[in-house]
Design a protein around this motif. Structure first.
Motif, PDB file in Angstrom:
ATOM      1  N   ASN A  82      18.192   0.354 -57.175  1.00 18.05           N
ATOM      2  CA  ASN A  82      19.100   0.205 -56.039  1.00 18.05           C
ATOM      3  C   ASN A  82      19.397  -1.262 -55.745  1.00 18.05           C
ATOM      4  O   ASN A  82      19.740  -1.636 -54.629  1.00 18.05           O
ATOM      5  CB  ASN A  82      18.466   0.874 -54.805  1.00 18.05           C
ATOM      6  CG  ASN A  82      19.458   1.095 -53.688  1.00 18.05           C
ATOM      7  OD1 ASN A  82      20.533   1.652 -53.891  1.00 18.05           O
ATOM      8  ND2 ASN A  82      19.115   0.646 -52.487  1.00 18.05           N
ATOM      9  N   MET A 133      18.887  -2.645 -48.426  1.00 20.88           N
ATOM     10  CA  MET A 133      18.030  -1.646 -47.794  1.00 20.88           C
ATOM     11  C   MET A 133      17.465  -2.195 -46.498  1.00 20.88           C
ATOM     12  O   MET A 133      17.259  -3.403 -46.353  1.00 20.88           O
ATOM     13  CB  MET A 133      16.868  -1.252 -48.715  1.00 20.88           C
ATOM     14  CG  MET A 133      17.235  -0.276 -49.799  1.00 20.88           C
ATOM     15  SD  MET A 133      15.754   0.386 -50.615  1.00 20.88           S
ATOM     16  CE  MET A 133      15.002   1.321 -49.272  1.00 20.88           C
ATOM     17  N   SER A 180      16.244  -4.295 -54.430  1.00 19.23           N
ATOM     18  CA  SER A 180      17.287  -4.316 -53.412  1.00 19.23           C
ATOM     19  C   SER A 180      17.040  -5.480 -52.458  1.00 19.23           C
ATOM     20  O   SER A 180      15.890  -5.781 -52.141  1.00 19.23           O
ATOM     21  CB  SER A 180      17.264  -3.019 -52.595  1.00 19.23           C
ATOM     22  OG  SER A 180      17.407  -1.891 -53.407  1.00 19.23           O
TER      23      SER A 180
END
Length: 652
Positions: free
Chosen positions: A483, A488, A519
């Motif tokens: 990701n 996040m 992330s």
């Protein structure tokens, strides 16, 4: 034959310890060390001088920090540091044993002393007393340097007391012991116990006759003498002053140097540490100390405990059967009787070893005593590795102590009875038979204790690996890497990994802060994902603690063109809230969002229909939005204000 046996024993121990760390992983305080190293400069005093749970341990922080910077969340690096430190400690302990058992004056050790020395080494290498503090990285960084330093300084002190070193050699011994003492203290303040332990060891060596009281003088005495006559006079005085004076005079420069370091470190510790904070209990401290001895030290003498239970997230606790505790006390009784009946000057050795085991537990148990502390804490055994070194030194002194003379026994026929030659032969034969039987029994006991220790270690390993931390970290690193293109939000680690009392180091931004392939963490995102309790990436959602009604405009006619306050359906307390807000923007740009009492956060928006997630601190009944990009207009849809959770919990 001794050297190959020693190498075999140490290599075997390192193989077992390597297996333990290979099947282990980060745990609890390890993540706090990682989190602190990931959120601040590892060279700053705020980092190095921090009081960690009452401990002042700048060197341990430095090693943890360097390891985290070079290999963030890579367990191989901490595992290597533990095995290397254990190897240093083991070699240092063997050196201590050799020095303590040295008969001096060019004499060689007897076969019995050599075998006893190997037994003492084997006890240290495989006793369960040192396992729990080894596998836990944070604990190992404290205790392993202390074990190595204690063994080394004890040996150096004895070398000075025995004498024979020239001026340069004596100065080198004092200098290196002082440096080692400082380094050990920098890893663990409990290393303060090294100074009294070394002094007592020096006195005991003198008292048990393992130091020649005539012959070569110590370098300290030689330095103090102006000429040969005064040197001889000093030797005579030293002989007359006894073991205590001999130990003090012959190594007085070492005691002076270590005492200065001792005092300075005590002052520094109380200036920095918060170890005395909180409510403590004398009665609970006494119970914890007794339990650590009766259910920790005593069973370990026969290789126990075998049963290790874990109540995650706590570390494993040892539970010994009653028979194992009783057997341990029988071993203690047997050693005491054997030592007193067959060796000279061993009562003091036994008493001093027992006192250390008890006294060394008092400060840490006092610090841990509280209404929230369970007595089972003492059964983790992680506060006992230095006691293992002291017990090893005591064993070495016992096996090397002079034997009691047979002629010192009174004749059986009374004070004036004349000995009979046949009776003498029979008695000697009987004593030889008894001695052989005792030796065989001791050897069998040692072998059984060794096997028992391996059983205990295997049981501990099984309990230690029953921990979710390693799997969670591995899954989370993969998820964050997958990701990497999306921001996040920060979130807490699962309770099973690290409890909220460790805040802010229980946040994933601290744990994974030094990981590069992940992330980014921020306050706004257009895709809401969270890590579940297993560390896997899963869609997130915002709980509807408060809601925001849709604006009156449309995407074709956006109503928000300037600073605007969106009404919430109820008030918010002062907290860090997450906002989920749908919108439709005419162009891409930036807006600013805020709550009462909190700082404003810049939020990028995209042209078209989207949802944005923003974390804001504050309170109140309104969400304020202000476009920052000229010409930007928005139509706001329904929104939520609440907490980020796994979407599955809300049925989404």
């Amino acid at each position: 034959m001794v050297v190959p046996a020693v190498i075999t024993l140490i290599v075997a121990q390192l193989i077992v310890r390597g297996w333990l760390v290979a099947t282990g992983n980060f745990y609890w305080d390890d993540l706090i060390l990682v989190g602190r190293a990931s959120t601040m400069s590892i060279w700053s005093w705020d980092y190095l001088g921090h009081s960690h749970d009452g401990h002042f341990m700048p060197a341990a922080f430095l090693v943890a920090g360097i390891t985290t910077v070079l290999a963030p969340l890579n367990w191989v690096a901490p595992a290597i540091t533990l095995v290397v430190l254990q190897g240093l400690a083991s070699v240092s302990v063997w050196r201590m044993i050799r020095v303590l058992t040295d008969p001096g004056e060019g004499r060689s050790r007897s076969a019995a002393v050599e075998i006893g020395s190997l037994g003492a080494l084997a006890f240290y290498l495989f006793t369960p007393l040192t396992v729990s503090s080894f596998v836990w990285w944070a604990a190992g960084l404290n205790t392993l340097p202390m074990q190595a330093a204690m063994a080394w300084i004890v040996a150096d002190a004895v070398l000075l007391v025995r004498g024979g070193a020239d001026l340069r050699g004596a100065r080198l011994i004092v200098l290196r012991s002082t440096v080692i003492f400082v380094l050990s203290l920098a890893f663990f303040e409990k290393s303060l116990f090294i100074l009294p332990a070394a002094f007592v060891a020096a006195v005991l060596v003198s008292r048990t006759g393992l130091v020649s009281r005539t012959g070569s003088r110590s370098a300290d005495v030689a330095i103090a003498d102006a000429d040969a006559d005064r040197a001889a006079a000093a030797d005579t005085v030293t002989v007359q002053m006894g073991a205590l004076g001999m130990a003090f005079v012959h190594a007085r420069r070492l005691w002076a140097a270590l005492s200065v370091v001792f005092v300075v470190w005590v002052l520094l510790f109380f200036a920095v540490s918060d170890a005395t904070a909180g409510q403590h209990s004398v009665s609970q401290t006494a119970q914890l100390v007794w339990r650590s001895i009766n259910r920790g030290v005593i069973p370990s003498l026969v290789g126990g405990p075998w049963d290790w239970e874990r109540w995650v997230p706590s570390p494993p606790m040892g539970f010994s059967e009653v028979w194992m505790v009783l057997l341990g006390w029988l071993v203690v009784a047997a050693v005491v009787i054997w030592a007193i009946r067959t060796r000279i000057g061993t009562v003091a050795v036994l008493v001093c070893a027992a006192l250390y085991v008890v006294v060394a537990q008092i400060p840490v148990m006092w610090n841990r005593s509280s209404a929230n502390t369970a007595l089972e804490l003492a059964q983790t055994l992680r506060y006992l590795p230095d006691s293992a070194v002291v017990l090893t030194a005591a064993l070495a002194l016992l096996v090397a102590a002079p034997r009691r003379s047979v002629s010192s026994d009174p004749p059986s026929g009374g004070r004036h009875a004349a000995p009979d030659a046949d009776d003498d032969g029979t008695a000697g034969s009987r004593r030889q038979t008894v001695g052989t039987a005792v030796g065989v029994l001791a050897a069998v006991t040692a072998v059984l204790a060794f096997a028992s220790s391996l059983i205990s270690t295997a049981s501990y390993q099984s309990s230690w690996t029953d921990d979710p931390t390693g799997a969670y970290l591995a899954n989370a690193k993969r998820a964050l890497a997958d990701n990497r293109d999306h921001t996040m939000f920060d979130q807490a680690l699962p309770f099973e990994i690290l409890l909220p009392v460790a805040y802010p180091y229980n946040q994933i931004s601290a744990t994974f802060g030094r990981v590069t392939d992940r992330s980014p963490f921020g306050e706004t995102t257009d895709r809401l994902f969270v890590l579940d309790d297993a560390g896997n990436l899963t869609p997130g959602a915002v709980t509807p603690r408060r809601t925001v009604e849709a604006g009156r405009g449309t995407c074709a006619r956006p109503e928000l063109t300037g600073p605007t306050s969106l009404r919430l359906d109820g008030p918010l307390i002062n907290w860090r809230w997450t906002i989920a807000l749908g919108y439709c923007a005419n162009i891409a740009g930036d807006v600013e969002m805020s709550l009462d009492g909190g700082h404003a956060v810049g939020v990028p928006v995209q042209a078209g229909l989207h949802v944005v997630y923003v974390q804001l601190g504050g309170h109140g009944t309104e969400l304020r939005i202000r476009p920052l990009t000229p010409g930007l207009a928005l139509h706001t849809g329904d929104g939520r204000v609440g907490e980020v959770v796994d979407a599955r919990l809300l049925g989404q």
